[in-house]
Design a protein around this motif. Structure first.
Motif, short mmCIF file in Angstrom:
data_model
loop_
_atom_site.label_atom_id
_atom_site.label_comp_id
_atom_site.label_asym_id
_atom_site.label_seq_id
_atom_site.Cartn_x
_atom_site.Cartn_y
_atom_site.Cartn_z
N SER A 158 -85.56 60.03 24.88
CA SER A 158 -85.11 60.60 26.04
C SER A 158 -85.07 59.71 27.37
CB SER A 158 -86.11 61.68 26.52
OG SER A 158 -87.29 61.24 26.46
N ALA A 159 -85.71 58.66 26.73
CA ALA A 159 -85.93 57.27 27.92
C ALA A 159 -84.67 57.11 28.72
CB ALA A 159 -86.51 56.08 27.46
N GLY A 160 -84.55 57.34 29.99
CA GLY A 160 -83.28 56.84 30.54
C GLY A 160 -82.55 58.10 30.65
N ASN B 134 -89.85 69.46 29.11
CA ASN B 134 -91.07 69.14 28.84
C ASN B 134 -92.03 70.53 28.80
OD1 ASN B 134 -91.53 66.39 28.62
ND2 ASN B 134 -90.94 66.20 30.81
N ASN C 298 -93.69 59.11 23.90
CA ASN C 298 -93.52 59.11 22.37
C ASN C 298 -93.61 57.58 21.83
OD1 ASN C 298 -91.66 61.25 23.27
ND2 ASN C 298 -92.15 61.74 21.28
N THR D 60 -86.48 52.86 14.65
CA THR D 60 -88.04 53.20 14.38
C THR D 60 -88.70 52.01 13.94
OG1 THR D 60 -87.34 53.34 12.04
CG2 THR D 60 -87.49 55.29 13.12
N LEU E 275 -92.03 72.46 25.62
CA LEU E 275 -92.60 71.82 24.86
C LEU E 275 -94.05 71.92 24.91
CD1 LEU E 275 -91.19 69.78 22.78
CD2 LEU E 275 -92.25 67.84 24.07
N ASP F 274 -95.40 57.35 18.42
CA ASP F 274 -94.92 58.14 17.18
C ASP F 274 -95.20 57.25 15.94
OD1 ASP F 274 -95.11 60.03 19.08
OD2 ASP F 274 -92.90 60.57 18.71
N MET F 275 -94.28 56.35 16.03
CA MET F 275 -93.90 55.55 14.85
C MET F 275 -95.09 54.51 14.56
SD MET F 275 -91.34 56.54 13.51
CE MET F 275 -91.57 55.50 12.13
N GLY G 153 -94.97 63.55 29.74
CA GLY G 153 -93.70 63.58 30.18
C GLY G 153 -93.37 64.01 31.75
N SER H 171 -82.54 61.18 29.89
CA SER H 171 -83.00 62.39 30.78
C SER H 171 -82.59 62.46 32.09
CB SER H 171 -84.52 62.52 30.41
OG SER H 171 -85.23 61.60 31.10
N PRO I 35 -88.25 60.72 21.70
CA PRO I 35 -88.13 59.14 21.67
C PRO I 35 -86.74 58.61 22.45
CG PRO I 35 -88.54 59.85 19.49
CD PRO I 35 -88.36 61.22 20.36
N GLN J 295 -97.83 65.29 25.03
CA GLN J 295 -96.32 64.43 25.35
C GLN J 295 -95.88 65.01 26.47
OE1 GLN J 295 -94.45 64.05 21.65
NE2 GLN J 295 -95.78 62.05 21.07
N HIS K 191 -94.19 55.16 26.92
CA HIS K 191 -93.38 56.30 26.94
C HIS K 191 -94.09 57.46 26.28
CE1 HIS K 191 -90.10 59.09 25.29
NE2 HIS K 191 -89.51 58.76 26.21
N LEU L 241 -83.80 65.53 26.63
CA LEU L 241 -84.61 65.49 27.85
C LEU L 241 -86.17 65.13 27.38
CD1 LEU L 241 -83.72 68.76 29.58
CD2 LEU L 241 -82.95 66.54 29.91
N ASN M 229 -89.79 61.20 31.60
CA ASN M 229 -89.48 60.63 30.24
C ASN M 229 -88.95 59.25 30.19
OD1 ASN M 229 -90.17 63.36 29.74
ND2 ASN M 229 -89.85 62.86 27.72
N GLU M 230 -89.52 58.23 30.76
CA GLU M 230 -88.66 57.01 30.71
C GLU M 230 -89.71 55.95 30.41
OE1 GLU M 230 -87.83 56.17 34.78
OE2 GLU M 230 -88.07 58.31 35.08
N PHE M 231 -89.34 54.79 30.03
CA PHE M 231 -90.14 53.58 29.58
C PHE M 231 -90.94 52.92 30.99
CE2 PHE M 231 -87.29 53.62 26.11
CZ PHE M 231 -88.12 53.67 24.98
N LEU N 133 -88.37 48.07 32.07
CA LEU N 133 -89.06 47.84 30.60
C LEU N 133 -89.66 46.44 30.42
CD1 LEU N 133 -85.90 49.03 28.60
CD2 LEU N 133 -88.23 49.70 28.18
#
Ligand SMILES: Nc1ncnc2c1ncn2[C@@H]1O[C@H](COP(=O)(O)OP(=O)(O)OP(=O)(O)O)[C@@H](O)[C@H]1O
Ligand SMILES: Nc1ncnc2c1ncn2[C@@H]1O[C@H](COP(=O)(O)OP(=O)(O)OP(=O)(O)O)[C@@H](O)[C@H]1O
Ligand SMILES: [Mg+2]
Ligand SMILES: [Mg+2]
Lengths: 237, 292, 264, 333, 408
Positions: free
Chosen positions: E39-41, D303, B217, E201, D306, B220-221, B110, E43, E37, B106, B215, E34, B115-117, E260
């Motif tokens: 962190s999108a945008g 990052n 993450n 979630t 991490l 994850d779910m 990232g 960060s 999950p 990850q 993304h 940063l 770290n963005e969609f 998106l």
């Protein structure tokens, strides 16, 4: 002529060797039995032959070629099958699958199938439980399965680690007779590790006695069987 | 009644993508007897690969192929470079290493992509085909269902009909004995990881468009839901993974629809408990092992 | 066979696994102070018989009586009821030292509760000390006291078998079930084991009756007071060792022509 | 010398040493020490569960949350009722432990039937369901935002400029020492032995007279109680509780901590708790000391630590599967 | 600063040292997701603020002091926030915490910051919790709070979509509840036909959107984060359902949504929302020009979107406040400067800071997407979180100073 020739074999788990300078030969169509007390190094010997353990020193030659550095999974393709101590049945697979596994490396599927059927004939108890998982079998049934599975590979040398463990006397006798027959009929060679000295010597051609990792006696089986002096000295009866 | 129908269909559509990923979980379990917690992160990595390829070439299907290919490479690579060296003193070792891999993957993703969609395309329309005022499955949903179905059939064939499947299972259960029988355990392990990662990549390609976006993450779910699905089905069974996936999808949909979205995680827990307390090995568990 | 109120009695026990009948209408008594051997071909149901007595397997039909009372066994209650068992194979706890393994066998005799353990009260200490002393005494008797602190995996097979036996004895069972005690042992160790087993019924800590499954015929002949023969789940013969050995049905089913021919 | 006396002696020595340490450390380090102590309660409990009874829990973060919320609710209710003081705090912590014990009992009863990944699945679902519980009963738990926790200032007797962080670290260390003392007692008794026996061979354990199900439930309950205290202490330290602080990530980190610390030994739990606090700090410091271009910083900030953390885990597990404690034991004669 | 403390002095002059402030430097810290999950945008915000500070530093700083901005990653995990904020305050001795992000994360450190008297400026969330001058005298909000926004959105719906069935989808935390409260203040409890929530979630909102469709909702107000705005739009399209969506500024940034939605970005056409900071589509807006220049020179050329604008706007305000606090900077003078109020910057709506008011922007202007561009329209509205009516705000936006750095 020899099929298997072991010379000066030294094997250990840590620093201290468990086997010291072991020499051994197995000609084709011969049953050689390895005898010795618990902890003498019998299992260690077999595990080294099939490549599970790497020797510290010495040579192993099979059918003229060296086995040094040959990975375990290739050894069986050379014609050397090892039935490990403690049965080695894959408990989660069915009897049928276990047997299929025995011939899984063979190109000739038909022959593998044939070999399976022969095993079912040899051990009717298994035939009745084809679809049972390995863990459902009784102790002795597992032993039969492990042996049968090794035979499916149609080996030229069979390494057996205490095959009689947990088997009824009648089955033990049957198996010993079977080994004898296979030797005589197909030229199979067997290296037989046994605690059950009497039944082992009853079929073997030659006997080797291990003690604390050393070969202390090597003789014709008949001689070991009949010479009370030898028996007392090395086998304790 | 319409609402029930709607929720059912929607639950099945969402459940299908859980099923796809649950299959990857089952596959690695069967091949290596570990629950690979890094599977989600690995799948995300492959979808990023697909994203890059699609960006560069403009073709969805080239990206799709890239995802599968990178899955194979990533899976094999991770087994060869990392997992092979994890000592087997405790099954937890590989779990912890997998968790470490999650963090590492990850972080790398990232750093590479930010770290963005990022948007991911679908090859088919996601607009539901409306029947009698109720929007039913979309073409994309049908594609997902079809892919899952194909996958489960192929996996079932692999495991039951081919000797590779048999070898994989035996290698996972009893590595040493398998080697004695001429099974190339190390090779199969690599193969199993590669295959599982490729299936994960496929699942990732199917799942990500239904999520918020790409993304690090994202999965994850999804991993949590899919692992739940695989456990409900009985970890060993591909069919179970599909049934479990659909069950989880349905439960989430009904719970969100009738009880409120807050309740959905509790509903999942309830489903899991209800199944496992009756069948501790999941719906499609094998026979209980003989204790003595 | 008349029933002794203090022994173990199996009354018409039948066990089926799906379509397979592993035991069929087995009636058998193990009188106190006796060593009873169970023999039979592989898959005849010997281990299953033990499993029924221990509660690992529920009989499809039939019942058990022990000490005059109906026995509805559950494995972990067994030790408290006075029945001990060793497993086919060894079954030691790999993460416990030898002495701890033996102490674990006597868990149910501890008197101190959870709270005193949590607080480390002297009560709990006393219990521990007693368990440890008893375990050490057993190890000494078996001549393996020097291995007390070792991990089982590092020990020779015969020693591990002895530890397993010691663990079963630590619970002071009135009835001891031994599943293939001689399996994997060499001739000398078997002889030693035989000596040990014959002394069990008369031990000073109360004495035990013994029921054992074994394929090693010399061992069975030398230690058993009575031998029962199972074949396909059915009891085909019960009696003193010699009688059973010479029974042609037994020879046919179990001993086999070759071996029988040789030993005769 | 009885076990109790011996363990008490060790505890006293540790307490004295730690007391000195708290005077030597600046406030932030004291706070970190306190956090490590709170985590230690949980990792020690988890070690008993995972390392000794062989049951896997991916939901210990949620168990900590149970303790934390109970402490928060109790502290705030009692403070509203005009009851404050350290006696009240002890009462609240006890309630936190109690709540966690009950939670552990419930999960444990289900867990006793389950093995391996199936148990992992259920505990994972528990961890994920926790935030939902706080939203469904938002009136009590205040959903995502959570609750703040009333905490009295350090006792006046310590002086008016006594740092709060030192006081907090005393509280947490006292809790951790208590947990360590009790667990050390327990592990030396037949319960410790039964746990390990059950882990090694269930069938043999049953034949040895050990009630496997009961032992497994007991392990869950004990371990939950410890985690509950840990959670409660954490709530006291941070003066707040919210589901985000007890997420699945925390549960997974706890597990990593006990394995990397060295599974199955209380000393391993100590290493684990320290690692949980030190490792993120360390990786951040290392990364912060690098000078990066703005563009690279954009990408790497967050990052890189991490990645370093993940890599550390992998390397440690491969190079030293016995964990830190395993290495320590190898180095010491 | 009492005489007794003077022994702690670092500099001369006989005045007490102010944590994080020297003659050449001001150290400020923040906590931001940063990674993880959330962190999108988000960060991108802190780096943008940092870029603006670097710009100011390059122009000589504030009163000769350069601003150092310490950004700590908390992964949106309140426990981490606790750690990193303590590290900033106790270890790094920052002067103030600026723009800490997130309601659950930041709520947890309010008490700590209060105890340590650390100024806690411009929290990045629309929760009302930041506006409690009596309880938390050092904490100030920035965003218009969710209730204010809810009222403004609902007010627009009430006057422009009269008689249409209006529904509401909100995040199941105080973003959703506060926003709904605002909406209901204007439309009345019965004015909202269907109310649904989502949890972050669970990424399937089909059940909720399906319910709206069944209920025949014509207008749907969204209190959603960008991911779920996109999801809601996408899901409605999948169900062939086309209500008028009206979205909170939190989840309504067009570049973010367009990214998106990817191919489906056409779905944003006609989307209504509100905002209070300039939009990147106004290429002629002097603020946008300034921020784009700063971003190019000091921000490593990060992708320019609402998050960057937001981060720089916050930084701009902070510099304004520093200037106002004067050369003799202390925590007290900083807080006093904020409370003095009257700041005008990029924002369209009034900043409400005053003695008894710590809330941030008090209004918004409606925005609409048309032709792939998001643009303001109509008047700017202002209101409060209580029962004040929504009324038009007459103030005109300021223009940035020539060199881009505010002066006192
Ligand atoms: N994995 C191992 N690690 C260390 N030492 C071992 C290991 N396996 C066996 N040994 C030791 O090597 C010696 C030989 O063991 P081996 O198993 O070969 O004996 P064996 O003759 O097969 O005995 P048995 O009749 O009990 O099977 C023994 O002293 C044993 O303790
Ligand atoms: N759980 C089970 N499920 C299905 N079949 C079983 C199960 N347990 C035992 N069996 C079958 O019941 C029969 C009796 O098994 P058991 O283990 O009692 O034999 P045994 O007399 O102990 O044999 P051995 O001497 O080989 O150990 C065997 O054929 C076995 O395959
Ligand atoms: Mg051996
Ligand atoms: Mg048996």
């Amino acid at each position: 002529m020899t099929l298997l020739q072991v010379a000066g074999l030294v094997v250990g788990y840590g620093a201290a060797p468990v086997l010291h300078e072991v020499d051994l030969t197995v000609p084709p169509a011969t049953i050689v039995t390895v005898l010795g007390a618990n902890g003498a190094g019998k299992t260690t010997l077999l595990r080294t032959l099939s490549g599970l353990l790497r020797p510290i020193g010495g040579t192993i030659r099979f059918d003229g070629g060296s086995l040094a550095g040959v990975p375990v999974e290739r050894v069986v393709r050379l014609g050397l099958a090892h039935v490990p101590e403690g049965r080695g049945v894959v408990a989660e697979l069915t009897v049928e699958e276990n047997l299929r596994l025995g011939g899984v490396w063979q190109a000739d599927r038909r022959d593998a199938r044939l070999a399976q059927d022969e095993v079912y004939e040899l051990f009717p108890a298994l035939a009745a439980r084809r679809r049972h998982a390995g863990h459902q079998l009784s102790g002795g049934e597992r032993q039969m399965l492990a042996l049968g599975r090794a035979l499916v590979a149609r080996p030229r040398l069979l390494l057996l680690d205490e095959p009689s463990l947990g088997l009824a006397p009648r089955i033990t006798a049957q198996i010993m007779a079977l080994l004898r027959r296979l030797c005589d009929e197909t030229g199979l060679a067997v290296l037989l590790v046994e605690q059950n000295v009497r039944s082992a010597l009853s079929v073997a051609d030659q006997g080797v006695v291990l003690s604390l990792g050393r070969v202390v006696a090597a003789a014709d089986a008949a001689q070991l069987r009949d010479d009370a002096g030898l028996r007392h000295a090395y086998l304790g009866f | 009644m319409d609402r029930f129908l709607f929720l059912t269909v929607d639950g099945l559509a969402k459940g299908a993508v859980y099923a796809a990923f649950a299959l990857a979980v089952v596959l690695i379990w069967r091949a290596a007897r570990i629950v690979n917690f890094a599977q989600g992160a690995m799948a995300v990595a492959t979808v990023y690969a697909a994203y890059s390829v699609t960006q560069a070439t403009g073709s969805y299907w080239l990206g799709f192929a890239a995802a599968l290919a990178s899955g194979l490479v990533l899976g094999a690579g991770i087994e060869r470079v990392v997992m092979r060296f994890v000592p087997h003193t405790s099954p937890l070792n590989s779990v912890i290493v997998a968790l470490g891999l999650v963090l590492l993957l990850q972080a790398v993703l990232g750093a590479l992509y930010g770290n963005e969609f990022r948007p991911v395309e679908t090859p088919f329309s996601r607009t539901g085909i409306t029947v009698g005022g109720v929007a039913l499955l979309s073409r994309y949903d049908l594609f997902v269902l079809g892919a899952v179905l194909l996958l489960v059939v192929l996996l079932a064939l692999l495991f039951t009909r081919t000797s590779t499947g048999l070898r994989m299972r035996s290698a996972a259960f009893a590595p040493e004995v398998s080697r004695l029988l001429g099974v190339n355990v190390a090779g199969l392990l690599t193969f199993g990881w590669a295959l599982a990662a490729a299936v994960g990549a496929l699942a990732g390609m199917l799942v990500v468009p239904t999520e918020l976006g790409l993304h690090p993450n994202t999965m994850d779910m999804v991993f949590v839901s899919s692992f739940t699905a695989a456990v409900v089905g009985g970890l060993d069974s591909p069919i179970g993974a599909v049934v479990g996936g659909l069950a989880v999808g349905l439960v989430l949909s009904y719970a969100a629809g009738y009880l409120g979205s807050d309740v959905t995680p509790i509903a999942t827990l309830a489903l899991l408990l209800a199944v496992l307390l009756i069948r501790p090995g999941g719906l499609f568990a094998g026979v209980r092992t003989r204790a003595v | 066979m008349d029933e002794d109120p203090h022994g173990l009695t199996l009354d018409g026990v039948t066990v089926q696994f799906g379509g397979l009948t592993a035991l069929e209408d087995v009636r058998l008594t193990v009188p106190p102070g006796k060593v009873v051997g169970v023999i039979g071909p592989n898959g005849a149901g010997k281990t299953t018989l033990f499993n029924v007595i221990c509660g690992f397997v529920r009989p499809t039909r039939g019942e058990l009586r022990f000490g005059g009372r109906t026995l509805r066994p559950r494995p972990h209650r067994l030790a408290a009821l006075g029945i001990g068992r060793t497993l086919q194979g060894v079954g030691l706890f790999a993460g416990l030292s030898v002495v701890e393994n033996v102490m674990a066998g006597a868990t149910h005799t501890a008197r101190s509760g959870f709270t005193s353990a949590l607080l480390g009260l002297p009560r709990s200490d006393r219990d521990e000390r007693r368990l440890r002393d008893e375990a050490m005494a057993l190890l000494t008797q078996f001549g393996i006291a020097e291995h007390a602190q070792a991990e089982p995996a590092a020990l020779p097979y015969p020693v591990r078998k002895k530890v397993a036996l010691a663990r079963a004895l630590a619970a002071r069972p009135r009835l001891l079930l031994l599943d293939e005690p001689a399996g994997g042992l060499g001739a000398e160790d078997i002889a030693e084991l035989a000596e040990l087993v014959v002394t069990l019924p008369g031990r000073d800590d109360g004495g035990h009756s013994v029921m054992l499954v074994e394929h090693h015929m010399d061992f069975v002949m030398s230690v058993c007071d009575e031998v029962a023969v199972l074949d396909f789940g059915r009891l085909i013969a019960v009696g003193p060792p010699e009688t059973v050995r010479d029974d042609p049905a037994v020879a046919e089913a179990y001993l086999g022509p070759t071996l029988e021919g040789r030993t005769a | 010398m009885t076990t109790l006396v011996r363990h008490l002696m060790w505890t006293a020595i540790a307490a004295a040493a730690l007391l000195a340490v708290t005077y030597a450390l600046p406030p932030f380090r004291n706070y970190q020490l306190a956090t490590a102590a709170a985590y230690l309660c949980a990792t020690a409990g988890l070690t008993v569960l995972v390392g000794l009874s062989g049951q896997l829990s991916l939901g210990h973060g949620a168990v900590m949350a149970v303790g934390a919320y109970a402490v928060a609710l109790s502290q705030n209710r009692l403070a509203d009722a005009g009851l404050t003081g350290n006696g009240v705090l002890v009462l609240s912590l006890a309630l936190g432990v109690l709540a966690a014990l009950v939670g552990g009992l419930i999960v444990g009863l289900a867990a006793a039937r389950l093995r391996g990944p199936y148990l992992a699945g259920v505990t994972l679902a528990v961890a994920v369901a926790l935030p939902a519980v706080t939203t469904v009963w938002a009136g009590v738990f205040h959903s995502d935002q959570g609750l703040s926790v009333y905490l009295d200032p350090p006792p006046a007797g310590l002086g008016y400029d006594f740092p709060l962080e030192r006081w907090q670290s005393w509280l947490a260390l006292a809790g951790a020492l208590l947990v360590m003392l009790l667990l050390a007692n327990l592990l030396r008794s037949r319960f410790g032995r039964s746990l390990r026996a059950v882990r090694d061979d269930e069938a043999a354990a049953r034949l040895a007279g050990i009630d496997v199900a009961r032992t497994q439930v007991l392990a869950f309950v004990v371990s939950a109680g410890c985690a509950g205290l840990g959670g409660g202490l954490l709530a006291v330290l941070t003066q707040s509780v919210s589901p985000g602080a007890y997420s699945l990530t925390l549960s997974l980190f706890l597990l990593m901590a006990v394995v990397v610390g060295g599974l199955g030994r209380l000393a391993g739990a100590v290493w684990g708790a320290l690692l949980l606090v030190v490792l993120p700090d360390l990786t951040h410091t290392i990364v912060a000391s690098l000078t990066l271009s703005p563009a690279a910083a954009q990408r790497l900030e967050g990052n890189l630590p991490l990645a370093v953390f993940g890599l550390t885990l992998i390397v440690v597990m491969i190079a030293a599967p016995g964990g830190v404690q395993g290495v320590v034991r190898r180095l010491l004669p | 600063a009492t005489v007794a403390c003077s022994s702690d002095d670092q500099g001369g002059g006989g005045k007490a040292a102010v944590p994080g402030v020297t003659d050449t430097e001001i150290v400020v810290g923040t906590h931001m997701p940063l990674t993880g999950p959330a962190s999108a945008g988000y960060s991108k915000i802190a780096p943008a603020s940092k870029a603006y500070f670097d710009f100011v530093n390059a122009n000589g700083g504030v009163n000769g002091r350069k601003i150092t901005y310490k950004v700590m990653d908390d992964g949106y995990n309140p426990a981490n926030t606790q750690q990193v904020v303590r590290q900033l305050v106790l270890q790094d001795k920052v002067f103030a915490i600026l723009n800490g992000l997130g309601t659950p994360t930041h709520s947890g450190v309010l008490d700590f910051l209060k105890t340590n008297r650390v100024p806690d400026l411009f929290v990045a969330s629309g929760s009302r919790s930041w506006d409690q001058p009596d309880k938390y005298p050092g904490t100030f909000g920035f965003n218009p709070d969710y209730t204010v926004e809810g009222k403004i959105l609902a007010n627009y719906v009430k006057s422009n979509f009269a008689g249409q069935k209006t529904c509401f989808l909100g995040q199941s935390d105080d973003f959703g509840t506060d926003s709904l409260a605002g909406v209901e203040k204007v439309l009345g409890k019965d004015g909202v036909t269907a109310k649904e929530t989502y949890v972050v979630t669970n990424t399937n909102v089909a059940p909720q959107i399906g319910a709206f469709k069944t209920a025949g909702c014509q207008v749907v107000i969204l209190a959603t984060v960008p991911g779920f705005t996109a999801l809601a739009l996408g899901t409605a399209a999948r169900l062939s359902y086309k209500p008028q969506f009206v979205v909170s500024n939190v989840g309504g940034d067009l570049p973010t949504l367009a990214k998106l939605l990817g191919e489906a970005k056409g779905l944003t056409e006609g989307l209504l929302g509100a905002n209070y900071l300039p939009l990147m589509f106004d290429a002629n807006d002097p603020w946008i020009q300034l921020f784009q220049k700063v971003n190019k020179d000091f921000g490593g050329g990060a992708e320019f979107d609402g998050n960057v604008i937001y981060g720089m706007s916050v930084a701009y305000l902070f510099v304004q406040v520093l200037q106002a606090a004067g050369k003799d900077l202390s925590r007290e003078s900083l807080l006093a400067a904020v409370e003095k109020g009257g700041y005008q910057g990029p924002g369209l709506a009034p900043l409400r800071y005053a003695k008894g008011d710590h809330s941030g922007y008090g209004g918004e202007r409606m925005v609409k997407v048309s032709g792939g561009v998001q643009q303001f329209f109509g008047p700017t509205y202002e209101t409060d979180e209580a029962d004040a009516p929504v009324k038009e705000y007459a103030g005109t936006p300021a223009t940035p100073p020539a060199n881009g750095v505010p002066t006192a």
